[in-house]
Every structure is written in C-alpha cells, then in structure tokens.
Design a protein around this motif. Structure first.
Motif, mmCIF file in Angstrom:
data_model
loop_
_atom_site.group_PDB
_atom_site.id
_atom_site.type_symbol
_atom_site.label_atom_id
_atom_site.label_comp_id
_atom_site.label_asym_id
_atom_site.label_seq_id
_atom_site.Cartn_x
_atom_site.Cartn_y
_atom_site.Cartn_z
ATOM 1 N N ARG A 283 -17.796 -9.781 14.618
ATOM 2 C CA ARG A 283 -19.094 -9.430 14.198
ATOM 3 C C ARG A 283 -19.803 -9.860 15.421
ATOM 4 N N ASP A 284 -20.834 -9.064 15.699
ATOM 5 C CA ASP A 284 -21.747 -9.395 16.893
ATOM 6 C C ASP A 284 -22.199 -10.895 17.181
ATOM 7 N N ASP A 285 -22.797 -11.619 16.035
ATOM 8 C CA ASP A 285 -23.112 -12.857 16.280
ATOM 9 C C ASP A 285 -21.906 -13.749 16.880
ATOM 10 N N VAL A 315 -21.425 -4.641 23.417
ATOM 11 C CA VAL A 315 -22.029 -5.537 22.667
ATOM 12 C C VAL A 315 -21.715 -6.936 23.406
ATOM 13 N N LEU A 316 -20.878 -7.262 24.206
ATOM 14 C CA LEU A 316 -20.502 -8.233 24.981
ATOM 15 C C LEU A 316 -21.745 -8.184 26.187
ATOM 16 N N ALA A 319 -25.128 -9.378 24.774
ATOM 17 C CA ALA A 319 -25.066 -10.689 24.482
ATOM 18 C C ALA A 319 -25.173 -11.318 25.717
ATOM 19 N N GLY A 320 -25.366 -10.797 26.854
ATOM 20 C CA GLY A 320 -25.637 -11.432 27.994
ATOM 21 C C GLY A 320 -24.188 -11.877 28.881
ATOM 22 N N ALA A 321 -23.322 -11.503 28.543
ATOM 23 C CA ALA A 321 -22.020 -11.700 29.522
ATOM 24 C C ALA A 321 -22.436 -11.341 30.883
ATOM 25 N N SER A 322 -22.035 -12.259 31.882
ATOM 26 C CA SER A 322 -22.382 -11.848 33.137
ATOM 27 C C SER A 322 -21.358 -10.717 33.654
ATOM 28 N N LYS A 323 -20.278 -10.612 33.246
ATOM 29 C CA LYS A 323 -19.266 -9.777 33.673
ATOM 30 C C LYS A 323 -17.989 -9.508 32.416
#
Length: 422
Positions: A283-285, A315-316, A319-323
């Motif tokens: 799930r995205d959360d 999706v990642l 979510a704000g993943a830098s990489k």
C-alpha cells in the motif's frame, strides 16, 4: 443475443453474455489460469488487467460472477475481464465472448469454493502473540535449511531474537501438538489456521513462521523441497510487510518476501529492509516515511517482478525518496536468494555497503568472485575514484568479461588499473 439496428449496428445484451459465459471459464480457458478453491471464493494467479502473479500468489478472487484483483484496482464481470485482457471496448469484448464454442461452455463445470470461513483477526493476533512469547532458538534442522539457502546462523538467530522468525517443530505431529498446547484448538480454528474439517492445521507442515511488522500477519513456510503442485508457503492475516532496521536507515531496500530479506543481509547490505508479501502486495502509505531516502527495489526477475518495479517506482518517487534504483539480478538468478546460492559466500549486493567505514575512498581495491560476477549497481559510488582490479590467474581469466568490467567502471567516471598476479 444481438440484433441489427439502423445501419447494421449490433446491440449487445450484456446480461445475456454474463449468463452464457461463465467467469471461471474465461480465467481457465482464455487466461490459462489454474483455479484454487479458497474459503468462500475461487482464486486465480492471473489478472486480466495487471497480468500474472508473483510465484505462489493467487491474487484474483472470483465470486458470484465478479472478479477482483488484490494487487491492482482491477475488478468487474466476465465482459470487463475480457475487455481488459483483449484491449477492446465492452461491446466488442462481449461480441467476441459470444463467438466462443457454446458446446464447450455448456459442458464446463466451474470449480466450487470451499465453505466461507469468517476469520477472527483478534484470534489470529492472539495466536501469533502466543507463539512469539514462547519462541525457541532455531533448531539444527532449521539452521541446516537456512545454511543450504546461503543464510548463516548469526542472521537466523538474530531474526528469531527480533521476532521476525519463529521456528516450530519440523515433525508435523509434534508441530500440531505444539500449536494446540500453545494456542489452543479453538483459537487456531477462529484464526482460520485450522479448518474445522481438517485433521491438522496446514501450519503443522510448514514450520518456519515469518511474522509481519507489529505481529498482524504470518507466513508459514515449508522447510524442504516442495512437491509438484504444493504451496511452499501460506499467509494468514491482512497485507502487512516485514521490516528489518539495519545500520543505515537513510538507505532502504525493498525485497519480495522475507527469505530474500534475510538473503540480502547475508549478502552484506547495510540498508534497512522492507520485505513485501509479494511484489504486488503493498500500500502507498507504507512508504510515507521514505522522504529523502535512497531506495533500492529488488524484486524477482520474472514478468510480475519487472511489472511491479515499474509500478512502484513512481509511488516511491511521489513519497519523496531522494533516489530510486532497481537491483539488477545476474541473468542466471531468478531472485536474490538464488543469486546467493549460485554465487556463494563471496556474493555481495554492494561492495561499498559492506565496508565498516562509510567514509569516501579515494583509492579502492575491488576483489570480485570473478570478472564476470558483478552488477553495475556495485559501482555506483566510484565516481572520481581510482579502482585497482586484482585478477585471478591466466587460466581463470575471461578477457571479454574483463573488458566489459573495465568499460563499466570507466563509464561511471572511475579510473582503473589492473593488477596481474605473477
């Protein structure tokens, strides 16, 4: 079923199509899927919208003429399934369905679902908690099994200590008695771990219990080679991940299943790991806390794994993943654990992640199991560095593989020298 109107247009009676074409027939005859009778439903390993499941997953449920995929938003009736699969409009899909062999469909007998069981989640959580409370050190049989998978004793014992793994008695009769003594038969039935009409709970034949984060779900796994048609693992509870907090909490790894999670640790990663209960089951959360973090996905090298990688990457990123990178398995390995088994104890996920120090290296000596045993992700931190390669003797050297290795290093802006043994 169809009538002519106006300028030869054909109208479709969708309700008649649904009545004449069994949904389960479409899944079996058109999608080539094998049905699995479950509690109150029939499950299939192929979705008309998102394709095949990861191994041993039956992600689509069919009940009362409707289907629903538990890995994507796909759902509907037989006409909608056909439209998704063939890429047609609902009308054209319905017309194609009615052209199927009616004699075959009339003789078709759909699979029957098992009587529906109402799972009591509180009972399942209670059973999991009781088994965790009396968890014992891993048995010699369990340690031998994991050793055969390339996973060492220290990692297995740490997994037990963290409550990620519970090792049950490997003899089915002893395991059955243990489960009854610890949890009670009534609780096992209420949790659906034991069907009331069965002689023993299925978990009694699967003594490795992998416990999800917060103890809300569990997967029971066989501790031997599986027989044809046998499911090596069974999951109980909702969709919940496994988690392993490692030395680095800024770098995260996503694996497909708990066994690949442990294999990744055996291969030396310092990343914290989230183990998904199937590459399509998330799930995205779950990824809300990954903002600013470096994420590496490591799914199986099959169609479902490749599709899941493409699906989860945005999706990642959202979510704000830098990489976000995708781990590239060697061509002869289907998953992380298989790579570990094939390449042995020298196999490493990322050379620089296995170092005790995380300080940048200006010079590095890189020792690989062979000049053809590497992946490009191993060299992601080598920009601006000088790399010294130490090779084996001439009899084991592969000049073509060496050339590819040097080219890859140089494309990553590293300088390279080769040390030849005398």
């Amino acid at each position: 079923m169809t009538t002519n109107r106006g300028r030869g247009a054909r109208s479709v009676d969708f309700s008649e199509v649904r009545e004449r074409v069994p949904l389960e027939w479409f899944f079996e005859a058109v999608l080539g899927a094998t049905p699995k009778a479950m509690s109150g439903t029939i499950r299939f390993p192929v979705c008309p919208q998102c394709g095949p499941s990861s191994k041993h997953s039956v992600k689509v449920s069919c009940k009362d003429g409707k289907w629903k995929c538990h890995a994507c938003p796909g759902k509907g009736d037989v006409v909608e399934a056909a439209a998704k699969h063939w890429g047609l409009s609902l009308k054209d899909a319905a017309l194609r369905l009615v052209n199927a062999d009616q004699e075959v469909m009339q003789s078709y007998e759909p699979p029957k679902a098992r009587p529906a069981l109402e799972r009591d989640d509180s009972a399942l959580h209670e059973v999991i908690a009781k088994l965790l409370a009396v968890s014992q050190p891993p048995t010699n049989a369990a340690l031998a099994y994991f050793k055969g998978r390339g996973i060492g004793e220290a990692i297995v014992k740490e997994a037990v200590k963290r409550g990620l793994l519970v090792v049950l008695p490997h003899d089915p009769e002893l395991c059955k008695k243990y489960l009854v003594d610890v949890a009670g038969r009534d609780a096992l039935i209420a949790s659906t771990l034991w069907r009331e009409d069965a002689k023993a709970p299925a978990a009694a034949f699967r003594p490795l219990m992998f416990v999800s984060k917060e103890g809300k779900a569990a997967e029971f796994r066989i501790m031997r080679l599986t027989e044809p048609g046998e499911h090596k693992s069974l999951r109980y509870g909702g969709i919940h991940p496994w988690a392993w907090v490692n030395e680095s909490q800024d770098r995260i790894m996503l694996t497909e299943g708990c066994l690949d999670l442990l294999a990744s640790l055996a291969m030396g990663t310092k990343r914290s790991i989230i183990g998904l209960p199937g590459c399509e089951n998330w799930r995205d959360d779950w990824f809300a806390k990954l903002k600013g973090r470096d994420v590496l996905t490591a799914f199986d090298a099959d169609e479902a794994g490749l599709a899941a990688t493409q699906k989860i990457t945005p999706v990642l990123q959202k979510a704000g993943a830098s990489k976000v990178d995708a781990y590239e398995l060697p061509k002869d390995a289907k998953d992380i654990n298989e790579q570990l088994i094939l390449q042995g104890p020298h196999c490493k996920l990322d050379f620089f992640e296995t170092q005790e120090s995380t300080e940048p290296y200006r010079d590095a000596t890189l020792s690989l199991p062979g000049c053809d045993q590497w992946i490009s992700l191993q060299f992601g931190t080598l920009k601006g560095r000088h790399v010294k390669l130490t090779l084996g003797g001439p009899k084991t050297r592969n000049d073509a593989a060496l050339e590819r290795l040097v080219s890859t290093l140089k494309s990553g802006k590293a300088t390279v020298s080769v040390a030849n043994p005398r």
